[in-house]
Design a protein around this motif. Structure first.
Motif: not given
Length: 178
Positions: A35-36, A39-40, A119, A122, A130-131, A134, A138-139
């Protein structure tokens, strides 16, 4: 803090070179790492899978240096983050990471459009924003965990989160989202 099951699996990998135990670690953490990367890479599944595989190879090779005082997840994300930064450096001269999300044939068109929009939102962020976004959204990682992964000070992370969320919200509003 380190999960008891992760601790046991890591011990088996380090002490007995157990590929089976490392396989269980991969099973437990591969979805989050993937997932990480999704997203990138704007949903590029092939590239995300390659980067996730590279992350786990590096983790396997260096698991002996893992100090069991921290979270395995944080340590693994740190490796993933570095793998992604290496990929950015490799891609700069070849081609941009900005790709339209790849959709599976079984997903609905509305779902695909939402993914593409997400996306693209992002993609409005720089790599640090973005990092941070995310990892937090997301996490569900804390600012302290993100700091451990990225090496950024917590104030910088908070600023990246604020700017990143504002940019995404603005982009999504302009594209018909409330």
């Amino acid at each position: 803090m380190l999960n008891a099951e992760d601790r046991s699996l890591i011990f088996q990998v380090v002490m007995f070179k157990s590929d089976r135990a490392f396989g269980r670690l991969v099973e437990r953490h591969q979805s989050a790492v993937r997932r990480f990367f999704l997203a990138h890479t704007q949903g590029n599944e092939m590239l995300s899978d390659d980067l996730a595989q590279e992350t786990f190879i590096k983790a396997y090779k260096s698991i002996g240096s893992f100090r069991m005082t921290a979270s395995f997840t944080t340590w693994l994300y740190r490796i993933a983050y570095n793998v992604f930064l290496d990929e950015i450096r490799r891609q700069r001269n070849e081609q941009p990471l900005d790709r339209v999300a790849q959709s599976a044939s079984h997903t609905s068109e509305m779902s695909v459009q939402h993914k593409v929009d997400l996306y693209q939102a992002l993609n409005q962020l720089n790599e640090h924003e973005r990092t941070c976004v995310t990892l937090q959204l997301s996490e569900g990682l804390s600012i302290e965990d993100i700091a451990a992964i990225t090496g950024m000070p917590s104030g910088t992370i908070k600023a990246n989160l604020s700017r990143g969320k504002a940019k995404m919200a603005s982009f999504l509003r302009k594209n018909g989202y409330e």
